[in-house]
Design a protein around this motif. Structure first.
Motif, PDB file in Angstrom:
ATOM      1  N   ARG A  77      37.019  25.202  36.812  1.00 56.99           N
ATOM      2  CA  ARG A  77      37.622  25.653  38.065  1.00 56.99           C
ATOM      3  C   ARG A  77      38.642  26.731  37.724  1.00 56.99           C
ATOM      4  NH1 ARG A  77      41.963  21.016  39.906  1.00 56.99           N
ATOM      5  NH2 ARG A  77      43.196  21.184  38.008  1.00 56.99           N
ATOM      6  N   MET A  78      39.008  27.499  38.722  1.00 61.52           N
ATOM      7  CA  MET A  78      40.032  28.524  38.532  1.00 61.52           C
ATOM      8  C   MET A  78      41.077  28.347  39.628  1.00 61.52           C
ATOM      9  SD  MET A  78      39.590  32.585  37.909  1.00 61.52           S
ATOM     10  CE  MET A  78      40.015  33.423  39.407  1.00 61.52           C
ATOM     11  N   ARG A  79      42.326  28.374  39.211  1.00 62.62           N
ATOM     12  CA  ARG A  79      43.418  28.139  40.155  1.00 62.62           C
ATOM     13  C   ARG A  79      44.616  28.988  39.778  1.00 62.62           C
ATOM     14  NH1 ARG A  79      47.067  24.469  37.578  1.00 62.62           N
ATOM     15  NH2 ARG A  79      46.153  23.630  35.674  1.00 62.62           N
ATOM     16  N   THR A  80      45.559  29.065  40.687  1.00 63.79           N
ATOM     17  CA  THR A  80      46.821  29.732  40.395  1.00 63.79           C
ATOM     18  C   THR A  80      47.779  28.684  39.822  1.00 63.79           C
ATOM     19  OG1 THR A  80      47.768  29.314  42.571  1.00 63.79           O
ATOM     20  CG2 THR A  80      46.484  31.356  42.303  1.00 63.79           C
ATOM     21  N   GLY A 101      48.732  25.960  42.156  1.00 67.53           N
ATOM     22  CA  GLY A 101      47.729  24.976  42.567  1.00 67.53           C
ATOM     23  C   GLY A 101      46.719  25.465  43.577  1.00 67.53           C
ATOM     24  N   VAL A 102      46.791  26.728  43.974  1.00 70.32           N
ATOM     25  CA  VAL A 102      45.812  27.265  44.925  1.00 70.32           C
ATOM     26  C   VAL A 102      44.475  27.437  44.196  1.00 70.32           C
ATOM     27  CG1 VAL A 102      45.219  29.200  46.432  1.00 70.32           C
ATOM     28  CG2 VAL A 102      47.604  28.454  46.218  1.00 70.32           C
ATOM     29  N   GLU A 103      43.458  26.794  44.713  1.00 69.97           N
ATOM     30  CA  GLU A 103      42.147  26.824  44.064  1.00 69.97           C
ATOM     31  C   GLU A 103      41.400  28.104  44.432  1.00 69.97           C
ATOM     32  OE1 GLU A 103      39.087  23.619  44.756  1.00 69.97           O
ATOM     33  OE2 GLU A 103      40.158  22.838  43.007  1.00 69.97           O
ATOM     34  N   LEU A 104      41.072  28.911  43.425  1.00 74.44           N
ATOM     35  CA  LEU A 104      40.338  30.156  43.647  1.00 74.44           C
ATOM     36  C   LEU A 104      38.836  29.943  43.491  1.00 74.44           C
ATOM     37  CD1 LEU A 104      42.746  32.442  41.602  1.00 74.44           C
ATOM     38  CD2 LEU A 104      42.640  32.198  44.084  1.00 74.44           C
ATOM     39  N   ILE A 105      38.456  29.095  42.560  1.00 76.54           N
ATOM     40  CA  ILE A 105      37.056  28.681  42.398  1.00 76.54           C
ATOM     41  C   ILE A 105      37.083  27.161  42.312  1.00 76.54           C
ATOM     42  CG2 ILE A 105      34.999  28.721  40.942  1.00 76.54           C
ATOM     43  CD1 ILE A 105      35.845  31.441  39.897  1.00 76.54           C
ATOM     44  N   ALA A 106      36.396  26.519  43.236  1.00 73.27           N
ATOM     45  CA  ALA A 106      36.328  25.056  43.245  1.00 73.27           C
ATOM     46  C   ALA A 106      35.598  24.575  41.991  1.00 73.27           C
ATOM     47  CB  ALA A 106      35.585  24.592  44.497  1.00 73.27           C
ATOM     48  N   PRO A 107      35.771  23.307  41.614  1.00 76.13           N
ATOM     49  CA  PRO A 107      35.054  22.808  40.439  1.00 76.13           C
ATOM     50  C   PRO A 107      33.550  23.092  40.545  1.00 76.13           C
ATOM     51  CG  PRO A 107      36.683  21.209  41.110  1.00 76.13           C
ATOM     52  CD  PRO A 107      36.671  22.288  42.164  1.00 76.13           C
ATOM     53  N   VAL A 158      42.237  29.028  34.157  1.00 76.62           N
ATOM     54  CA  VAL A 158      40.841  28.590  34.134  1.00 76.62           C
ATOM     55  C   VAL A 158      40.821  27.259  33.403  1.00 76.62           C
ATOM     56  CG1 VAL A 158      38.511  29.098  33.368  1.00 76.62           C
ATOM     57  CG2 VAL A 158      39.974  30.950  34.156  1.00 76.62           C
ATOM     58  N   ASP A 159      40.474  26.202  34.128  1.00 72.19           N
ATOM     59  CA  ASP A 159      40.391  24.861  33.546  1.00 72.19           C
ATOM     60  C   ASP A 159      38.947  24.558  33.192  1.00 72.19           C
ATOM     61  OD1 ASP A 159      43.156  24.139  33.991  1.00 72.19           O
ATOM     62  OD2 ASP A 159      42.673  23.890  36.110  1.00 72.19           O
ATOM     63  N   ILE A 160      38.689  24.282  31.925  1.00 67.52           N
ATOM     64  CA  ILE A 160      37.374  23.783  31.525  1.00 67.52           C
ATOM     65  C   ILE A 160      37.483  22.275  31.654  1.00 67.52           C
ATOM     66  CG2 ILE A 160      35.627  23.679  29.710  1.00 67.52           C
ATOM     67  CD1 ILE A 160      36.160  26.528  30.763  1.00 67.52           C
ATOM     68  N   LEU A 161      36.928  21.734  32.726  1.00 62.54           N
ATOM     69  CA  LEU A 161      37.081  20.323  33.043  1.00 62.54           C
ATOM     70  C   LEU A 161      36.181  19.432  32.195  1.00 62.54           C
ATOM     71  CD1 LEU A 161      37.134  20.786  36.906  1.00 62.54           C
ATOM     72  CD2 LEU A 161      39.097  20.508  35.388  1.00 62.54           C
ATOM     73  N   GLN A 162      35.000  19.953  31.849  1.00 63.75           N
ATOM     74  CA  GLN A 162      34.048  19.161  31.078  1.00 63.75           C
ATOM     75  C   GLN A 162      33.109  20.095  30.332  1.00 63.75           C
ATOM     76  OE1 GLN A 162      31.137  17.082  33.415  1.00 63.75           O
ATOM     77  NE2 GLN A 162      30.873  15.496  31.875  1.00 63.75           N
ATOM     78  N   GLU A 163      32.827  19.757  29.091  1.00 60.21           N
ATOM     79  CA  GLU A 163      31.806  20.456  28.317  1.00 60.21           C
ATOM     80  C   GLU A 163      31.000  19.386  27.607  1.00 60.21           C
ATOM     81  OE1 GLU A 163      31.279  23.601  24.650  1.00 60.21           O
ATOM     82  OE2 GLU A 163      33.152  23.597  25.759  1.00 60.21           O
TER      83      GLU A 163
END
Length: 170
Positions: free
Chosen positions: A109-112, A115-121, A77-82
């Motif tokens: 976003r959530m990815r494996t 690099g497979v994106e499970l939840i887009a940004p 789970v990447d927190i891209l911006q807060e």
């Protein structure tokens, strides 16, 4: 005798309400079931959402780059911006601030690991209005901190619901 009748009536009413709620499909929210066992959370620098999310997952947290012999996390789970914002939304006739709007925007976003994106940004926004009074500055600052904390918790709960909606990580 009237006290006994009241307690019996209250018991019957409570039982009736429980039956009605069960019959309509109501059930209390339980803990989420996730499609993964291990997760890595990459935080935005200085952000509180990633820390609260990591606390929720607890023992399931793994580093993004595991040491030799360790398994990588199943999802990241990447927190891209807060981003925390405070804007003036109300002033009085003499131009003094009377109301602020507090806002937190979190993009994730959530990815494996492959690099497979499970939840887009995706962006989640929470906002609250707070009145301001210059004679109670310290109290309003404390209220602002509490409101930001409440918004952060709401965002984490929304994140968890969205993450739980992912049914397969393959």
């Amino acid at each position: 005798m009237t006290m006994r009748r009241r307690s019996v009536a209250a018991g019957v009413a409570g039982l009736g309400a429980a039956i009605l709620l069960t019959g309509c499909g109501f059930k209390l929210r339980s803990s989420q079931n996730f499609a993964f066992q291990t997760v890595a959370v990459t935080p935005e620098a200085g952000g509180g959402v990633a820390a609260e999310l990591a606390r929720y997952f607890g023992a399931s947290i793994r580093p993004v780059a595991p040491r030799a012999g360790e398994q990588p996390p199943q999802v990241i789970v990447d927190i891209l911006q807060e981003l925390r914002e405070k804007t003036v939304v109300g002033v009085n006739a003499s131009g003094q601030v009377r109301e602020f709007q507090l806002r937190i925007k979190v993009k994730f976003r959530m990815r494996t690991p492959k690099g497979v994106e499970l939840i887009a940004p995706t962006e989640i926004v929470q906002q609250r209005d707070i009145s301001f009074n210059e004679s109670a500055v310290l109290a309003k600052e404390a209220e602002e901190v509490l409101l930001y904390r409440d918004m952060q918790s709401d965002i984490v709960q929304q994140l968890l619901r969205r993450i739980a909606a992912v049914k397969s990580i393959d």
